[in-house]
Design an enzyme around this catalytic site. Structure first.
Site, PDB file in Angstrom:
ATOM      1  N   CYS A   1     -24.968  10.232 -11.998  1.00 46.48           N
ATOM      2  CA  CYS A   1     -23.510  10.126 -12.158  1.00 46.48           C
ATOM      3  C   CYS A   1     -23.069  10.643 -13.524  1.00 46.48           C
ATOM      4  O   CYS A   1     -22.085  11.378 -13.634  1.00 46.48           O
ATOM      5  CB  CYS A   1     -23.045   8.687 -11.970  1.00 46.48           C
ATOM      6  SG  CYS A   1     -23.303   8.043 -10.303  1.00 46.48           S
ATOM      7  N   THR A   2     -23.797  10.279 -14.554  1.00 48.35           N
ATOM      8  CA  THR A   2     -23.453  10.734 -15.900  1.00 48.35           C
ATOM      9  C   THR A   2     -23.516  12.254 -15.971  1.00 48.35           C
ATOM     10  O   THR A   2     -22.601  12.895 -16.499  1.00 48.35           O
ATOM     11  CB  THR A   2     -24.384  10.091 -16.943  1.00 48.35           C
ATOM     12  OG1 THR A   2     -24.229   8.666 -16.879  1.00 48.35           O
ATOM     13  CG2 THR A   2     -24.071  10.586 -18.344  1.00 48.35           C
TER      14      THR A   2
END
Length: 154
Positions: free
Chosen positions: A46-47
Site C-alpha cells: 500500500c505504501t
C-alpha cells in the site's frame, strides 16, 4: 461483485485525513476522479502504491483529475500516514460504518475487514470509465491507470 464500466459510481461522503468531509458528487461536472481503495496504511504494498500515485500526481492533476485514496483505517491513522509519506491528496477513512463505501463498490474483503485494491476512474458525469480490482497481495500498475486517465475526453 465490483461495480463496472458504464455504471454510475455510488456517491459517498467520508472524512479525509484532516477531518474534512469529502463527497464524491462534489467533483461532478468539475473534475474526473481516480478512486483508489487499498487495504491498510503503513503496509509495504500500500505504501508503495500510494507513493507511486503521489509521484504521478502532476500527470493526473494535469488531466483535470482528482485522486482519492480510501481505506478502512481511522482518520487519525491516515493523517500520520499521509504526513509520513508526503501524501497531499485526500486519504478517506471508510472506518464507520466499517467498510460501507468499499462494500458499495464491491471491493470489501469480509474475512479481513478491509478493502481490496480496487481502482475506479470516474468521469465528470459520475460514470465509471475504467476499473481494475487486484487481490490484496497484488500491487496495481499506476502507469496503466495514468494511461486510462489520459484517454478520458477533456
Amino acid at each position: 461483485m465490483p461495480i463496472g464500466v458504464g455504471e454510475v459510481a455510488p456517491d459517498f461522503a467520508l472524512s479525509d485525513q484532516h477531518g474534512a468531509d469529502v463527497r464524491l458528487s462534489g467533483f461532478r461536472a468539475v473534475r474526473n476522479v481516480v478512486l483508489v481503495f487499498y487495504p491498510f496504511a503503513f503496509t509495504g504494498i500500500c505504501t508503495g502504491e500510494l507513493r507511486a500515485l503521489r509521484d504521478h500526481l502532476p500527470l493526473l492533476e494535469g488531466a483535470d483529475t482528482a485522486v482519492l485514496g480510501v481505506s478502512c483505517d481511522t482518520m487519525f491513522a491516515l493523517r500520520v500516514f499521509a504526513d509520513r509519506e508526503g501524501l497531499t491528496y485526500p486519504l478517506l477513512a471508510d472506518f464507520w460504518p466499517h467498510g460501507a463505501v468499499a462494500q458499495a463498490y464491491g471491493v470489501f474483503d469480509e474475512e479481513r475487514g478491509c478493502a481490496l485494491r480496487g481502482t475506479f476512474v470516474i468521469d465528470r458525469a459520475g460514470v465509471v470509465r475504467w476499473t481494475v480490482v487486484n487481490a490484496i497481495p497484488d500491487a496495481r500498475e499506476v502507469t496503466t491507470l495514468v494511461r486510462a486517465v489520459e484517454e478520458l475526453p477533456r
